[in-house]
Design an enzyme around this catalytic site. Structure first.
Site, mmCIF file in Angstrom:
data_model
loop_
_atom_site.group_PDB
_atom_site.id
_atom_site.type_symbol
_atom_site.label_atom_id
_atom_site.label_comp_id
_atom_site.label_asym_id
_atom_site.label_seq_id
_atom_site.Cartn_x
_atom_site.Cartn_y
_atom_site.Cartn_z
ATOM 1 N N ARG A 37 0.793 -1.280 0.186
ATOM 2 C CA ARG A 37 -0.497 0.280 -0.200
ATOM 3 C C ARG A 37 0.407 1.456 0.075
ATOM 4 N N GLY A 41 0.088 1.427 8.145
ATOM 5 C CA GLY A 41 -1.266 1.004 8.886
ATOM 6 C C GLY A 41 -2.024 -0.267 8.742
ATOM 7 N N CYS A 44 -6.240 -2.468 9.200
ATOM 8 C CA CYS A 44 -6.837 -2.050 10.190
ATOM 9 C C CYS A 44 -7.153 0.242 10.240
ATOM 10 N N GLY A 182 -21.813 -10.565 10.918
ATOM 11 C CA GLY A 182 -20.872 -10.833 12.059
ATOM 12 C C GLY A 182 -20.072 -9.379 12.765
ATOM 13 N N VAL A 237 -27.561 -16.444 0.816
ATOM 14 C CA VAL A 237 -27.795 -15.764 -0.041
ATOM 15 C C VAL A 237 -27.084 -16.762 -0.974
ATOM 16 N N ILE A 271 -19.021 -12.210 5.699
ATOM 17 C CA ILE A 271 -18.511 -13.333 5.512
ATOM 18 C C ILE A 271 -17.607 -13.690 5.856
ATOM 19 N N ARG A 273 -12.836 -13.125 6.884
ATOM 20 C CA ARG A 273 -12.266 -12.465 6.172
ATOM 21 C C ARG A 273 -11.056 -14.010 6.074
ATOM 22 N N HIS A 444 -18.259 5.508 41.926
ATOM 23 C CA HIS A 444 -18.948 4.834 41.353
ATOM 24 C C HIS A 444 -19.826 6.884 41.469
HETATM 25 P P1 FAD Z 1 -2.940 -6.053 7.873
HETATM 26 O O1 FAD Z 1 -3.534 -4.422 8.867
HETATM 27 O O2 FAD Z 1 -4.030 -7.526 7.016
HETATM 28 O O3 FAD Z 1 -2.186 -5.466 7.128
HETATM 29 C C1 FAD Z 1 -1.167 -6.564 6.107
HETATM 30 C C2 FAD Z 1 -0.448 -5.323 5.403
HETATM 31 O O4 FAD Z 1 0.496 -6.390 4.790
HETATM 32 C C3 FAD Z 1 -1.532 -4.940 4.661
HETATM 33 O O5 FAD Z 1 -1.778 -3.753 4.660
HETATM 34 C C4 FAD Z 1 -1.060 -5.511 2.868
HETATM 35 O O6 FAD Z 1 -1.240 -4.697 2.010
HETATM 36 C C5 FAD Z 1 0.250 -5.440 3.149
HETATM 37 N N1 FAD Z 1 0.496 -6.878 2.355
HETATM 38 C C6 FAD Z 1 0.170 -8.016 2.546
HETATM 39 N N2 FAD Z 1 0.936 -8.456 1.762
HETATM 40 C C7 FAD Z 1 1.676 -8.027 1.416
HETATM 41 C C8 FAD Z 1 3.195 -8.079 0.391
HETATM 42 N N3 FAD Z 1 3.515 -9.427 -0.247
HETATM 43 N N4 FAD Z 1 3.831 -7.896 0.660
HETATM 44 C C9 FAD Z 1 4.121 -6.334 0.776
HETATM 45 N N5 FAD Z 1 3.266 -5.721 1.740
HETATM 46 C C10 FAD Z 1 1.719 -7.072 2.045
HETATM 47 N N6 FAD Z 1 -9.957 -4.942 14.379
HETATM 48 C C11 FAD Z 1 -10.164 -5.063 15.836
HETATM 49 O O7 FAD Z 1 -8.815 -5.462 16.466
HETATM 50 N N7 FAD Z 1 -10.881 -3.721 16.643
HETATM 51 C C12 FAD Z 1 -11.674 -3.689 15.217
HETATM 52 O O8 FAD Z 1 -12.381 -2.273 15.654
HETATM 53 C C13 FAD Z 1 -10.660 -3.421 13.555
HETATM 54 N N8 FAD Z 1 -11.834 -2.736 13.140
HETATM 55 C C14 FAD Z 1 -11.849 -3.393 12.011
HETATM 56 C C15 FAD Z 1 -13.190 -3.056 10.919
HETATM 57 C C16 FAD Z 1 -13.131 -3.360 9.202
HETATM 58 C C17 FAD Z 1 -13.632 -2.337 8.958
HETATM 59 C C18 FAD Z 1 -12.060 -4.552 9.162
HETATM 60 C C19 FAD Z 1 -12.124 -5.235 7.435
HETATM 61 C C20 FAD Z 1 -11.438 -4.706 9.925
HETATM 62 C C21 FAD Z 1 -10.878 -4.782 11.027
HETATM 63 N N9 FAD Z 1 -10.415 -5.297 11.944
HETATM 64 C C22 FAD Z 1 -10.619 -4.828 13.552
HETATM 65 C C23 FAD Z 1 -9.224 -6.226 11.878
HETATM 66 C C24 FAD Z 1 -8.085 -5.530 11.478
HETATM 67 O O9 FAD Z 1 -7.858 -4.819 11.082
HETATM 68 C C25 FAD Z 1 -7.228 -7.331 11.573
HETATM 69 O O10 FAD Z 1 -6.837 -7.945 12.657
HETATM 70 C C26 FAD Z 1 -6.134 -6.074 11.361
HETATM 71 O O11 FAD Z 1 -5.164 -5.525 10.436
HETATM 72 C C27 FAD Z 1 -4.397 -7.117 11.623
HETATM 73 O O12 FAD Z 1 -3.129 -6.708 11.444
HETATM 74 P P2 FAD Z 1 -2.215 -7.509 10.618
HETATM 75 O O13 FAD Z 1 -1.162 -6.451 10.377
HETATM 76 O O14 FAD Z 1 -2.565 -9.121 10.752
HETATM 77 O O15 FAD Z 1 -2.300 -7.310 8.838
HETATM 78 P P1 NAI Z 2 -17.641 -13.337 10.982
HETATM 79 O O1 NAI Z 2 -16.562 -13.817 10.697
HETATM 80 O O2 NAI Z 2 -17.030 -11.510 12.028
HETATM 81 O O3 NAI Z 2 -18.693 -12.897 10.777
HETATM 82 C C1 NAI Z 2 -19.377 -13.384 8.909
HETATM 83 C C2 NAI Z 2 -20.403 -13.948 10.163
HETATM 84 O O4 NAI Z 2 -20.936 -14.250 8.348
HETATM 85 C C3 NAI Z 2 -20.470 -14.747 10.800
HETATM 86 O O5 NAI Z 2 -22.010 -14.826 11.597
HETATM 87 C C4 NAI Z 2 -20.575 -16.311 9.435
HETATM 88 O O6 NAI Z 2 -22.194 -17.312 9.963
HETATM 89 C C5 NAI Z 2 -21.470 -15.589 7.903
HETATM 90 N N1 NAI Z 2 -21.388 -16.416 7.621
HETATM 91 C C6 NAI Z 2 -20.871 -16.817 6.272
HETATM 92 N N2 NAI Z 2 -21.165 -16.930 4.976
HETATM 93 C C7 NAI Z 2 -22.510 -16.412 5.177
HETATM 94 C C8 NAI Z 2 -23.086 -17.022 4.170
HETATM 95 N N3 NAI Z 2 -23.029 -17.484 2.842
HETATM 96 N N4 NAI Z 2 -24.679 -15.960 4.029
HETATM 97 C C9 NAI Z 2 -24.996 -15.546 5.211
HETATM 98 N N5 NAI Z 2 -24.329 -14.888 6.376
HETATM 99 C C10 NAI Z 2 -22.924 -16.019 6.113
HETATM 100 O O7 NAI Z 2 -16.749 -11.946 9.831
HETATM 101 P P2 NAI Z 2 -16.578 -10.093 9.152
HETATM 102 O O8 NAI Z 2 -17.365 -9.594 9.945
HETATM 103 O O9 NAI Z 2 -16.231 -10.319 7.804
HETATM 104 O O10 NAI Z 2 -15.103 -9.686 10.003
HETATM 105 C C11 NAI Z 2 -13.970 -10.600 9.809
HETATM 106 C C12 NAI Z 2 -12.850 -10.315 10.576
HETATM 107 O O11 NAI Z 2 -12.598 -8.664 10.958
HETATM 108 C C13 NAI Z 2 -13.329 -10.674 11.792
HETATM 109 O O12 NAI Z 2 -13.292 -12.490 12.120
HETATM 110 C C14 NAI Z 2 -13.217 -10.377 12.815
HETATM 111 O O13 NAI Z 2 -12.572 -10.352 13.669
HETATM 112 C C15 NAI Z 2 -12.617 -8.023 12.414
HETATM 113 N N6 NAI Z 2 -13.326 -7.098 12.870
HETATM 114 C C16 NAI Z 2 -12.951 -7.248 13.733
HETATM 115 C C17 NAI Z 2 -13.854 -6.045 14.314
HETATM 116 C C18 NAI Z 2 -13.617 -5.688 15.297
HETATM 117 O O14 NAI Z 2 -13.076 -5.865 16.147
HETATM 118 N N7 NAI Z 2 -14.860 -4.043 15.844
HETATM 119 C C19 NAI Z 2 -14.469 -5.209 13.577
HETATM 120 C C20 NAI Z 2 -14.552 -5.615 12.075
HETATM 121 C C21 NAI Z 2 -14.140 -6.823 11.826
#
Ligand code: FAD
Ligand code: NAI
Length: 465
Positions: A37, A41, A44, A182, A237, A271, A273, A444
């Site tokens: 990228r 960061g 996340c 989820g 779906v 559904i 990651r 409290h």
């Molecule tokens: P990533 O953050 O995915 O980073 C990996 C990086 O590696 C990426 O930037 C990618 O571009 C890079 N990369 C991959 N392959 C290569 C390569 N071959 N060469 C060079 N670069 C590469 N978690 C929480 O704890 N709290 C939350 O509130 C939360 N909210 C989320 C909301 C959403 C919408 C999403 C999608 C996820 C959320 N998560 C949350 C999950 C969290 O983002 C991930 O668990 C976390 O980012 C994982 O960190 P990581 O360092 O393992 O990987």
């Molecule tokens: P998830 O695993 O939390 O939820 C996916 C949901 O989709 C499950 O309830 C599953 O039963 C359902 N599902 C799977 N296949 C389906 C289908 N074909 N039709 C209907 N339902 C189906 O995954 P999500 O929400 O995509 O998040 C991915 C990851 O990102 C999570 O593992 C979570 O740890 C991380 N994340 C964390 C956040 C946080 O900590 N606040 C916020 C957002 C993401």
């Protein structure tokens, strides 16, 4: 001349990778970090935790103003949504934080190599045009959205989107269908419902939020329904047709049965990651992934290949930023010859909806499978601060071992559950009993008193119910 260009090369600059790089540099190791990228960061900071929380926070204010919660407290307003400005403050938060990581890289003299990294051998990696050698390579490549066959995501078009597209919608959809009840589905579904969308969640299982405590899942379902989300549990779906700016989804019961169609102007696919290992060249180093596509490691985050380590979403365990960060610190310490440890039994998880939903440790169901348990529960309705703040929904539940009283798990639904769960995690890390929590003085009036009262309820002696 040194044998390698670097002591440590980290692949991926998400919360796992950038934290590993910083700790490695702090420990005196010559460190580089490859990131494809254009900003640091990872998921996340760029498209995950941070932008979603920016939208959740802003939409929470909007709903409080528009939905009557402020009026209940004598504040009469009629808000107007400026969605462009709301997106602007989200982008500002992301930009500020990703630049902050770039500053930390500079400060710690970490070389950022911008490009896609591929192994040539265990100590040689190509990053774009460049080839870099390192004594230790840490795989921190994270995860990306799991695709749903037959439902093609096109974030640019904005009709069928994944979480990245759902953060950027230029207009509030009239009707949004979320596939997957989820964490992402509920957080981003909440954002757009609060801003005015009519939201339906289609979930394959018979409850939302798999992996969480059973009572929490049931209560969450009731709360989201009360907020106006339509929940189609035990449904899947099976098809999606997009015509212009509308999608028609075919939905049927998970176990089979009559299909129905639902029209929507936005469909969010959430559904799950899956780990990122494509194009990484794992074949070149003879590193296999498991059946879920993850890279396996030992407790020190060593892979099966000498000199190659892995952390974060790409390895087994919850896909959470704080888990990745703690593994980042531990792996760097292990590479430096110290003892870096992560206690995977005590990783809190938080869903940042309203109210928040949080848990740490075992669910009641998991604990019961292992032996006799005692459970204490306390409703937020009976907590003076929650009641005063008009936040009656939710509860705290403490699960303890029946014999030793050691706390095995804590679950909360409360406006500030994400903050409350930290004390539970700390108590569990210290091996606390429910009595330890019950006899700790809590300020409290705070929501956290509900944790104390739930702990008191384990032995049947709460004061306020
Ligand atoms: P990533 O953050 O995915 O980073 C990996 C990086 O590696 C990426 O930037 C990618 O571009 C890079 N990369 C991959 N392959 C290569 C390569 N071959 N060469 C060079 N670069 C590469 N978690 C929480 O704890 N709290 C939350 O509130 C939360 N909210 C989320 C909301 C959403 C919408 C999403 C999608 C996820 C959320 N998560 C949350 C999950 C969290 O983002 C991930 O668990 C976390 O980012 C994982 O960190 P990581 O360092 O393992 O990987
Ligand atoms: P998830 O695993 O939390 O939820 C996916 C949901 O989709 C499950 O309830 C599953 O039963 C359902 N599902 C799977 N296949 C389906 C289908 N074909 N039709 C209907 N339902 C189906 O995954 P999500 O929400 O995509 O998040 C991915 C990851 O990102 C999570 O593992 C979570 O740890 C991380 N994340 C964390 C956040 C946080 O900590 N606040 C916020 C957002 C993401």
């Amino acid at each position: 001349m040194a044998e390698y260009d670097y002591d440590v090369l980290v692949i991926g600059a998400g919360p796992g990778g950038y934290v590993a790089a910083i700790r490695a540099a702090q420990l005196g190791l010559k460190t580089a970090c490859a990131e494809s990228r254009d900003t640091l960061g990872g998921t996340c900071l760029n498209v995950g935790c941070i932008p979603s929380k920016a939208m959740l926070h802003a939409s929470e204010y909007f709903e409080a103003a528009a939905g009557g919660a402020m009026s209940d407290m004598g504040i009469e307003v009629s808000p107007r949504l400026d969605l462009d400005k709301m997106h602007g403050q989200r982008r500002d938060a992301v930009e500020g934080l990703t630049k902050g990581v770039a500053f930390l890289f500079k400060k710690n003299k970490i070389d950022w190599k911008n490009g896609h990294a591929t192994f040539k051998d265990a100590h040689t990696v190509t990053i774009g045009e460049e080839t870099v050698t390192a004594k230790n390579v840490v795989i921190a490549t994270g995860s990306s959205v799991t695709p749903l066959p037959g439902v093609e995501v096109d974030n640019a078009k904005g009709v069928v989107v994944d979480s990245t597209g759902a953060l950027e919608l230029p207009k509030v959809p009239k009707k949004m269908v979320v596939i997957g009840g989820g964490v992402i589905g509920l957080e981003l579904g909440s954002v757009w419902r609060r801003l005015g969308a009519d939201v339906t969640v289609v979930e394959f299982l018979d409850q939302l939020l798999p992996g969480m405590d059973g009572d929490v899942r049931k209560e969450a379902g009731k709360i989201f329904k009360k907020q106006g989300m339509e929940l189609k549990l035990s449904h899947k779906v099976t098809g999606c047709e997009v015509k212009g700016k509308k999608a028609t989804l075919t939905v049927e019961p998970s176990q089979g049965g009559d299909a129905e169609t639902i029209e929507a102007d936005c469909v969010l696919v959430a559904i799950g990651r899956r780990p990122n290992t494509e194009g990484l060249g794992l074949d070149a180093i003879g590193l296999e992934t498991n059946e879920r596509g993850q890279v396996e490691t030992d407790h020190a985050f060593r892979t099966a290949v000498d000199g190659v380590w892995a952390i974060g979403d790409v390895i087994p365990g919850p896909m959470l930023a704080h888990k990745a960060e703690d593994e980042g610190i531990a792996v760097a310490e292990n590479i430096a010859g110290q003892t870096g440890i992560v206690n995977h039994d005590v990783i809190p998880s938080v869903v940042y909806t309203w109210p928040e939903i949080a848990g740490v440790g075992l669910t009641e169901e998991q604990a019961k499978e292992r032996g006799e348990v005692k459970v204490g529960k306390f409703p937020m309705m009976a907590n003076s601060r929650a009641k005063t703040n008009h936040e009656p929904d939710g509860f705290v539940k403490v699960v303890a071992d029946a014999e030793t009283d050691r706390v095995l798990g804590v679950w909360c639904i409360a406006s500030v559950a994400g903050t409350m769960i930290a004390q539970a995690a700390q108590a569990m890390e210290f091996g606390a009993t429910s009595e330890d929590i019950a006899y700790t003085c809590h300020a409290h009036p705070t929501h956290s008193e509900a944790v104390k009262e739930a702990a008191m309820a384990v032995t049947g002696k709460p004061i306020h119910i």
